[in-house]
Design a protein around this motif. Structure first.
Motif, mmCIF file in Angstrom:
data_model
loop_
_atom_site.group_PDB
_atom_site.id
_atom_site.type_symbol
_atom_site.label_atom_id
_atom_site.label_comp_id
_atom_site.label_asym_id
_atom_site.label_seq_id
_atom_site.Cartn_x
_atom_site.Cartn_y
_atom_site.Cartn_z
ATOM 1 N N UNK A 33 0.866 -1.169 0.000
ATOM 2 C CA UNK A 33 0.000 0.000 0.000
ATOM 3 C C UNK A 33 0.905 1.222 0.000
ATOM 4 N N UNK A 34 0.688 2.117 -0.957
ATOM 5 C CA UNK A 34 1.512 3.312 -1.091
ATOM 6 C C UNK A 34 0.756 4.534 -0.594
ATOM 7 N N UNK A 35 1.420 5.325 0.238
ATOM 8 C CA UNK A 35 0.837 6.572 0.727
ATOM 9 C C UNK A 35 0.807 7.583 -0.413
ATOM 10 N N UNK A 36 -0.259 8.362 -0.501
ATOM 11 C CA UNK A 36 -0.358 9.378 -1.549
ATOM 12 C C UNK A 36 0.256 10.704 -1.115
ATOM 13 N N UNK A 37 0.681 10.806 0.137
ATOM 14 C CA UNK A 37 1.322 12.024 0.638
ATOM 15 C C UNK A 37 2.833 11.860 0.689
ATOM 16 N N UNK A 38 3.533 12.955 0.871
ATOM 17 C CA UNK A 38 4.994 12.922 0.973
ATOM 18 C C UNK A 38 5.391 12.982 2.444
ATOM 19 N N UNK A 39 5.014 11.965 3.183
ATOM 20 C CA UNK A 39 5.230 11.946 4.626
ATOM 21 C C UNK A 39 6.595 11.414 5.042
ATOM 22 N N UNK A 40 7.408 10.992 4.105
ATOM 23 C CA UNK A 40 8.731 10.463 4.436
ATOM 24 C C UNK A 40 9.830 11.467 4.085
ATOM 25 N N UNK A 41 9.473 12.702 3.831
ATOM 26 C CA UNK A 41 10.433 13.727 3.439
ATOM 27 C C UNK A 41 10.091 14.258 2.060
ATOM 28 N N UNK A 42 10.722 15.323 1.685
ATOM 29 C CA UNK A 42 10.458 15.965 0.394
ATOM 30 C C UNK A 42 10.663 14.988 -0.758
ATOM 31 N N UNK A 43 9.600 14.743 -1.504
ATOM 32 C CA UNK A 43 9.667 13.853 -2.658
ATOM 33 C C UNK A 43 9.710 12.377 -2.309
ATOM 34 N N UNK A 58 2.946 0.019 10.095
ATOM 35 C CA UNK A 58 3.891 0.495 11.097
ATOM 36 C C UNK A 58 4.916 1.382 10.398
ATOM 37 N N UNK A 59 4.989 2.638 10.818
ATOM 38 C CA UNK A 59 5.886 3.590 10.164
ATOM 39 C C UNK A 59 7.330 3.116 10.174
ATOM 40 N N UNK A 60 7.758 2.494 11.274
ATOM 41 C CA UNK A 60 9.158 2.067 11.371
ATOM 42 C C UNK A 60 9.470 0.876 10.463
ATOM 43 N N UNK A 61 8.461 0.198 9.960
ATOM 44 C CA UNK A 61 8.676 -0.921 9.046
ATOM 45 C C UNK A 61 8.352 -0.576 7.591
ATOM 46 N N UNK A 62 7.926 0.653 7.358
ATOM 47 C CA UNK A 62 7.590 1.079 6.004
ATOM 48 C C UNK A 62 8.841 1.268 5.160
ATOM 49 N N UNK A 63 8.699 1.022 3.884
ATOM 50 C CA UNK A 63 9.752 1.267 2.905
ATOM 51 C C UNK A 63 9.521 2.658 2.338
ATOM 52 N N UNK A 64 10.580 3.431 2.138
ATOM 53 C CA UNK A 64 10.420 4.737 1.497
ATOM 54 C C UNK A 64 10.825 4.622 0.042
ATOM 55 N N UNK A 65 10.182 5.437 -0.786
ATOM 56 C CA UNK A 65 10.499 5.440 -2.214
ATOM 57 C C UNK A 65 10.291 6.845 -2.759
ATOM 58 N N UNK A 66 10.922 7.131 -3.889
ATOM 59 C CA UNK A 66 10.796 8.441 -4.515
ATOM 60 C C UNK A 66 9.428 8.603 -5.155
ATOM 61 N N UNK A 67 8.823 9.744 -4.921
ATOM 62 C CA UNK A 67 7.488 10.024 -5.454
ATOM 63 C C UNK A 67 7.552 10.344 -6.933
#
Length: 67
Positions: A33-43, A58-67
């Protein structure tokens, strides 16, 4: 793609920014499931894995990716 029940899909939100989550696919082809907001930092966005049809929000287990 997702095995999450439709009624549950409608109410799920990102636990960090409370934006909508959309179906996505991880690097290995697993559903996420991908968040539609930029909550992991700019972009940057968060991706939450789905284990056996259960989203791991769980935020601490989420993967971050470039928007």
């Amino acid at each position: 793609m997702s095995t999450i029940e439709p009624w549950l899909r409608e109410i799920l939100r990102c636990p960090v920014c409370h934006r909508e989550l959309v179906d996505g696919t991880g690097p290995g082809g697993a559903p996420e499931l991908h968040c539609t907001g930029t909550c992991a930092g700019e972009g940057q966005r968060r991706a939450y894995r789905v284990d056996d049809g259960i989203p791991v929000l769980l935020a601490e287990e989420a993967r971050t990716f470039a928007a």
